[in-house]
Design an enzyme around this catalytic site. Structure first.
Site, PDB file in Angstrom:
ATOM      1  N   ASN A  75       6.325  -8.572   1.902  1.00  0.00           N
ATOM      2  CA  ASN A  75       4.875  -8.364   1.856  1.00  0.00           C
ATOM      3  C   ASN A  75       4.223  -9.239   0.779  1.00  0.00           C
ATOM      4  OD1 ASN A  75       2.421  -7.138   2.701  1.00  0.00           O
ATOM      5  ND2 ASN A  75       2.526  -5.664   1.009  1.00  0.00           N
TER       6      ASN A  75
ATOM      7  N   ASN B 255      -2.885 -14.863  11.797  1.00  0.00           N
ATOM      8  CA  ASN B 255      -2.400 -15.942  12.651  1.00  0.00           C
ATOM      9  C   ASN B 255      -3.309 -16.174  13.855  1.00  0.00           C
ATOM     10  OD1 ASN B 255       0.513 -17.120  11.946  1.00  0.00           O
ATOM     11  ND2 ASN B 255       0.312 -15.043  11.126  1.00  0.00           N
TER      12      ASN B 255
ATOM     13  N   ARG C 243       2.006 -12.248  -0.646  1.00  0.00           N
ATOM     14  CA  ARG C 243       0.684 -12.603  -0.115  1.00  0.00           C
ATOM     15  C   ARG C 243       0.085 -13.803  -0.823  1.00  0.00           C
ATOM     16  NH1 ARG C 243      -1.743  -8.878   3.972  1.00  0.00           N
ATOM     17  NH2 ARG C 243      -0.038  -7.415   4.274  1.00  0.00           N
TER      18      ARG C 243
ATOM     19  N   TYR D 218      -1.789  -3.467  -6.839  1.00  0.00           N
ATOM     20  CA  TYR D 218      -1.517  -4.242  -5.633  1.00  0.00           C
ATOM     21  C   TYR D 218      -2.605  -4.173  -4.554  1.00  0.00           C
ATOM     22  CZ  TYR D 218       0.939  -6.713  -2.099  1.00  0.00           C
ATOM     23  OH  TYR D 218       1.282  -7.662  -1.179  1.00  0.00           O
TER      24      TYR D 218
ATOM     25  N   LYS E 127      -9.823  -2.351   1.688  1.00  0.00           N
ATOM     26  CA  LYS E 127      -9.539  -1.218   2.561  1.00  0.00           C
ATOM     27  C   LYS E 127     -10.309   0.039   2.120  1.00  0.00           C
ATOM     28  CE  LYS E 127      -7.156  -3.680   5.270  1.00  0.00           C
ATOM     29  NZ  LYS E 127      -5.851  -4.181   5.116  1.00  0.00           N
TER      30      LYS E 127
ATOM     31  N   HIS F  92     -10.505  -2.534  11.447  1.00  0.00           N
ATOM     32  CA  HIS F  92      -9.417  -3.378  10.931  1.00  0.00           C
ATOM     33  C   HIS F  92      -9.159  -4.487  11.947  1.00  0.00           C
ATOM     34  CE1 HIS F  92      -4.957  -3.498   9.359  1.00  0.00           C
ATOM     35  NE2 HIS F  92      -5.715  -4.318   8.671  1.00  0.00           N
TER      36      HIS F  92
ATOM     37  N   ASP G  14      -9.334  -9.806   8.827  1.00  0.00           N
ATOM     38  CA  ASP G  14      -8.831  -8.462   8.505  1.00  0.00           C
ATOM     39  C   ASP G  14      -9.834  -7.337   8.769  1.00  0.00           C
ATOM     40  OD1 ASP G  14      -6.506  -7.034   7.453  1.00  0.00           O
ATOM     41  OD2 ASP G  14      -7.734  -6.534   5.719  1.00  0.00           O
TER      42      ASP G  14
ATOM     43  N   ARG H  79       0.831  -1.187   0.000  1.00  0.00           N
ATOM     44  CA  ARG H  79       0.000   0.000   0.000  1.00  0.00           C
ATOM     45  C   ARG H  79       0.877   1.253   0.000  1.00  0.00           C
ATOM     46  NH1 ARG H  79      -1.811   0.754   4.360  1.00  0.00           N
ATOM     47  NH2 ARG H  79      -1.110  -1.082   5.506  1.00  0.00           N
TER      48      ARG H  79
ATOM     49  N   SER I  33      -1.277  -3.719  10.274  1.00  0.00           N
ATOM     50  CA  SER I  33      -0.930  -4.582   9.151  1.00  0.00           C
ATOM     51  C   SER I  33       0.318  -5.415   9.466  1.00  0.00           C
ATOM     52  CB  SER I  33      -0.668  -3.723   7.912  1.00  0.00           C
ATOM     53  OG  SER I  33      -1.816  -2.952   7.641  1.00  0.00           O
ATOM     54  N   ALA I  34       0.228  -6.691   9.115  1.00  0.00           N
ATOM     55  CA  ALA I  34       1.331  -7.642   9.320  1.00  0.00           C
ATOM     56  C   ALA I  34       1.741  -7.752  10.790  1.00  0.00           C
ATOM     57  CB  ALA I  34       2.529  -7.309   8.433  1.00  0.00           C
ATOM     58  N   CYS I  35       0.771  -7.684  11.701  1.00  0.00           N
ATOM     59  CA  CYS I  35       1.053  -7.817  13.138  1.00  0.00           C
ATOM     60  C   CYS I  35       0.275  -8.958  13.780  1.00  0.00           C
ATOM     61  CB  CYS I  35       0.797  -6.512  13.858  1.00  0.00           C
ATOM     62  SG  CYS I  35       2.020  -5.251  13.444  1.00  0.00           S
TER      63      CYS I  35
HETATM   64  P1  GTP Z   1      -2.476  -7.761   7.340  1.00  0.00           P
HETATM   65  O1  GTP Z   1      -2.992  -8.790   6.412  1.00  0.00           O
HETATM   66  O2  GTP Z   1      -1.342  -6.961   6.758  1.00  0.00           O
HETATM   67  O3  GTP Z   1      -3.529  -6.844   7.889  1.00  0.00           O
HETATM   68  O4  GTP Z   1      -1.720  -8.497   8.551  1.00  0.00           O
HETATM   69  P2  GTP Z   1      -2.090  -9.500   9.745  1.00  0.00           P
HETATM   70  O5  GTP Z   1      -2.328  -8.684  10.976  1.00  0.00           O
HETATM   71  O6  GTP Z   1      -3.129 -10.464   9.346  1.00  0.00           O
HETATM   72  O7  GTP Z   1      -0.688 -10.232  10.002  1.00  0.00           O
HETATM   73  P3  GTP Z   1      -0.276 -11.774   9.969  1.00  0.00           P
HETATM   74  O8  GTP Z   1      -1.090 -12.628  10.889  1.00  0.00           O
HETATM   75  O9  GTP Z   1      -0.201 -12.204   8.574  1.00  0.00           O
HETATM   76  O10 GTP Z   1       1.201 -11.718  10.608  1.00  0.00           O
HETATM   77  C1  GTP Z   1       2.259 -11.047  10.018  1.00  0.00           C
HETATM   78  C2  GTP Z   1       3.581 -11.497  10.573  1.00  0.00           C
HETATM   79  O11 GTP Z   1       3.595 -11.539  11.994  1.00  0.00           O
HETATM   80  C3  GTP Z   1       3.973 -12.878  10.075  1.00  0.00           C
HETATM   81  O12 GTP Z   1       5.306 -12.868   9.656  1.00  0.00           O
HETATM   82  C4  GTP Z   1       3.797 -13.744  11.301  1.00  0.00           C
HETATM   83  O13 GTP Z   1       4.652 -14.848  11.284  1.00  0.00           O
HETATM   84  C5  GTP Z   1       4.082 -12.791  12.460  1.00  0.00           C
HETATM   85  N1  GTP Z   1       3.325 -13.188  13.663  1.00  0.00           N
HETATM   86  C6  GTP Z   1       1.992 -13.423  13.741  1.00  0.00           C
HETATM   87  N2  GTP Z   1       1.621 -13.821  14.988  1.00  0.00           N
HETATM   88  C7  GTP Z   1       2.766 -13.815  15.735  1.00  0.00           C
HETATM   89  C8  GTP Z   1       3.046 -14.121  17.101  1.00  0.00           C
HETATM   90  O14 GTP Z   1       2.175 -14.474  17.909  1.00  0.00           O
HETATM   91  N3  GTP Z   1       4.341 -13.978  17.511  1.00  0.00           N
HETATM   92  C9  GTP Z   1       5.332 -13.590  16.656  1.00  0.00           C
HETATM   93  N4  GTP Z   1       6.564 -13.488  17.119  1.00  0.00           N
HETATM   94  N5  GTP Z   1       5.109 -13.309  15.344  1.00  0.00           N
HETATM   95  C10 GTP Z   1       3.840 -13.411  14.897  1.00  0.00           C
HETATM   96  C1  SPV Z   2      -2.940  -4.579   5.160  1.00  0.00           C
HETATM   97  O1  SPV Z   2      -1.982  -3.947   4.694  1.00  0.00           O
HETATM   98  O2  SPV Z   2      -3.428  -4.295   6.277  1.00  0.00           O
HETATM   99  C2  SPV Z   2      -3.524  -5.715   4.407  1.00  0.00           C
HETATM  100  C3  SPV Z   2      -3.096  -5.920   3.025  1.00  0.00           C
HETATM  101  O3  SPV Z   2      -4.375  -6.398   4.934  1.00  0.00           O
HETATM  102  S1  SPV Z   2      -3.843  -4.816   1.915  1.00  0.00           S
HETATM  103  O4  SPV Z   2      -4.969  -5.475   1.276  1.00  0.00           O
HETATM  104  O5  SPV Z   2      -2.828  -4.464   0.905  1.00  0.00           O
HETATM  105  O6  SPV Z   2      -4.310  -3.632   2.619  1.00  0.00           O
HETATM  106 MN    MN Z   3      -5.029  -5.545   6.917  1.00  0.00          MN
END
Ligand code: GTP
Ligand code: SPV
Ligand code: MN
Length: 588
Positions: A365, A255, A367, A198, A207, A227, A278, A70, A249-251
């Site tokens: 990033n 998982n 996906r 993307y 989003k 979110h 999400d 993004r 995002s990505a936190c």
């Molecule tokens: P968006 O799709 O971007 O909104 O992200 P998301 O919040 O769904 O993130 P996602 O669950 O894909 O996690 C992103 C990263 O965080 C990955 O590399 C995971 O391996 C890492 N991660 C997720 N959960 C944990 C956790 O409990 N502990 C640790 N150390 N890393 C984690």
């Molecule tokens: C994020 O960035 O929070 C995502 C991926 O979930 S995107 O669809 O690119 O916003």
């Molecule tokens: Mn997201």
């Protein structure tokens, strides 16, 4: 084909006059249409078919190398008044914005097909769901929208019935970062996106519609567009509590939404049900509780780090009918990313021979796009028209220091402050520096379609007579020790923290009060079998009073940055905590 709805036909005609496509295709969402589009993309080199034996009907897409995330600096909210967009958004006056982006759209679809993509965000028969139509010249966007939303004939029928829809116009343009904008016109329920193919820049249902435009609508209609993941936690007694969690995002949303309980919990009968990973739309129900739906139908998840150890449910769903974007590939054409224990990449995400000197094989990033129905833990209640009732809201960030593993807000107002005060290290999900701590209230910094001060007030407004609001918590899975390693094992073991939260909801677990909120005592958490050192647990649950005094000072300055829009109740709540911290230091 045309639609029964004059307003829709008119808009498609208008866009076609502006963009000059060679052909117009109305998407019906059928299997035959998807197969034909995939074949076309393979022929044009937009998709690469992956190993048919190990990954039937899976494809790899390599995006342009300057179009992998993004672009927050090019994402605008175009309200008539700048103040309504707030300092949290980039802003342009609607007329200027329209002129600027329409000049880019002029003639941009010459030689291309214009796809009309009707979609529904949420179960097709739910009164809470909302529809939109995306016009795009990207077959890759069509293929992704088909997985991520209820797309095609059923959505079009609903749009014709209701007569209302969000308009999203998208073109990949030249994929030139200098000619790229993602613009939102909340007053006109319109989105215009140019120059990126993307994810969040181009799949406009996600989003752009379900958060930026929807947050606007939610504010005036009395609901919340967030979110957040939604997960059902079933205890050994067979009761299921639903939890909504906002992490940036990505936190860790995907998982947590799919977690597999630790062995002991599994044997005791704990089960986890995935509703969404999400986006969450929450509405107060007649019973005073907040009820949530997942407006999406698929997952656009982060590939790196996804393995059988971290997220077996995700891995299980990625074996067929999946689009991978910007991952590496092995010699036998299987998708590959960092964190997979097996396999050797031979090509990186740009299609070059893999060389560690060039960086990771998969883009950080990169996906996968996959239907939610392929998730082994997918909850049948995801399709419920009224949604699921939320028992707890969890905020969380990626903080290597200061922020403890978990704490509980004392009431709704404190909970709103906890959400408003969130901060997290930036990730590869957006362009720009990675690992920098920034304020990201409710994980909505890039997605809140209006002034954050007004948004905080909207959150506070849910606390009224008759409301049975969820308890609010804050978590941090990402604390690091002096050795730079994560202190908490995370992933499936996060259920141990959720278990404590749900016991707090039921009133059966203990907690220790602190100025920042209530924390579990070590004995209140089930840590059996983890092998954590007592000092490690103590560190995870410690409140560093001086560190928090600095933090609470920064939070004050941050709240001030929204001026008179920040509700006085949040200032008062912050002051209460500042005073409690001061009292704590004096008695220490
Ligand atoms: P968006 O799709 O971007 O909104 O992200 P998301 O919040 O769904 O993130 P996602 O669950 O894909 O996690 C992103 C990263 O965080 C990955 O590399 C995971 O391996 C890492 N991660 C997720 N959960 C944990 C956790 O409990 N502990 C640790 N150390 N890393 C984690
Ligand atoms: C994020 O960035 O929070 C995502 C991926 O979930 S995107 O669809 O690119 O916003
Ligand atoms: Mn997201």
């Amino acid at each position: 084909m045309t639609s029964q709805l004059a307003a829709l036909n008119q808009w498609v005609d208008e866009v076609a006059r502006l963009t000059q496509p060679d052909r117009i295709h109305w998407c019906d969402g059928s299997d035959a249409e998807a197969r034909a589009l995939n074949a076309l993309m393979v022929e044009r080199g937009d998709l690469i078919a992956l190993n048919e034996k190990t990954h039937p009907n899976c494809f790899l897409h390599r995006s342009s190398k300057s179009d992998v995330a993004r672009v927050e600096h090019l994402t605008l909210v175009c309200t008539p008044e700048r103040e309504d967009a707030g300092p949290n958004n980039h802003w342009m006056a609607p007329a200027d914005a329209r002129a600027k982006i329409d000049a880019l759209f002029a003639g941009c679809m010459r030689g291309r097909t214009l796809y009309v993509v009707p979609y529904c965000m949420g179960p097709i028969d739910s009164p809470i769901s909302r529809c939109g139509v995306e016009i795009t010249d990207s077959p890759y966007v069509v293929a992704n929208m088909r997985i991520m939303t209820r797309m095609g004939a059923a959505a079009l029928a609903r749009i014709e019935r209701e007569g209302a829809f969000v308009k999203g116009l998208h073109s990949t343009g030249e994929l030139d970062p200098e000619r790229r904008f993602i613009m939102h016109f909340p007053q006109e329920l319109t989105i215009k996106s140019y120059g990126s193919g993307y994810g969040g820049n181009a799949l406009l249902g996600k989003k752009c519609h379900a958060l930026r435009i929807a947050s606007h609508q939610a504010r005036s209609e009395g609901w919340l567009a967030e979110h957040m993941l939604i997960v059902g936690i079933q205890n050994p007694q067979g009761q299921t509590h639903y939890v909504a969690a906002a992490f940036p995002s990505a936190c860790g949303k995907t998982n947590l939404a799919m977690l597999i309980p630790p062995e002991g919990h599994r044997q005791a009968g704990w089960k986890v049900w995935t509703v969404g990973d999400d986006i969450c739309w929450m509405t107060p129900g007649a019973d005073g509780r907040l009820w949530a739906i997942n407006p999406e139908a698929g997952f656009f998840g982060v590939a790196p780090g996804t393995s059988n150890k971290t997220n077996p449910n995700a891995l299980a769903m990625l074996g067929h009918d999946t689009i991978f974007t910007n991952v590496g590939v092995t010699a036998d054409n299987q998708p590959w990313w960092e964190g997979l224990p097996d396999g050797v990449p031979v090509k990186d995400w740009q299609g070059r021979d893999y060389d560690p000197a060039n960086g990771p094989a998969a883009h950080p990033n990169s996906r996968f796009t996959v239907s939610a129905r392929q998730c082994p833990s997918y909850s049948p209640h995801t399709e419920d028209a009224q949604g699921v009732p939320i028992s707890a809201i969890v905020f969380g960030g990626r903080r290597e220091s200061l922020v403890p593993l978990v704490f509980e807000a004392r009431d709704w107002t404190h909970g709103v402050l906890v959400g408003a005060a969130m901060a997290s290290e930036t990730t590869a999900a957006a362009t720009g520096a990675v690992g920098v701590v920034r304020r990201d209230p409710m994980a909505m910094k890039p997605f809140c379609g209006y002034n954050y001060g007004d948004y905080f007030a909207h959150w506070l407004s849910f606390d009224k007579a008759g409301a049975k609001l969820p308890k609010v918590f804050h978590v941090n899975w990402f604390r690091k020790g002096a050795d730079g390693k994560f202190l908490w094992p995370g992933f499936g073991d996060n259920l141990r923290v959720l278990e404590w939260m749900l016991q707090r909801v039921d009133g059966s677990a203990g907690a220790e009060e602190s100025p920042i909120g209530n924390l579990p005592n070590a004995a209140d958490l089930d840590l059996a079998g983890l092998g954590l050192q007592p000092q490690q647990v103590e560190e995870l649950l410690r409140v560093d009073v001086e560190g928090w005094q600095r933090e609470i000072g920064e939070i004050g300055a941050y709240l001030d940055s929204y001026g008179s829009h920040t509700p006085a109740a949040l200032h008062r709540e912050r002051q209460r905590i500042a005073d409690a911290l001061e009292g704590c230091r004096e008695t220490a």
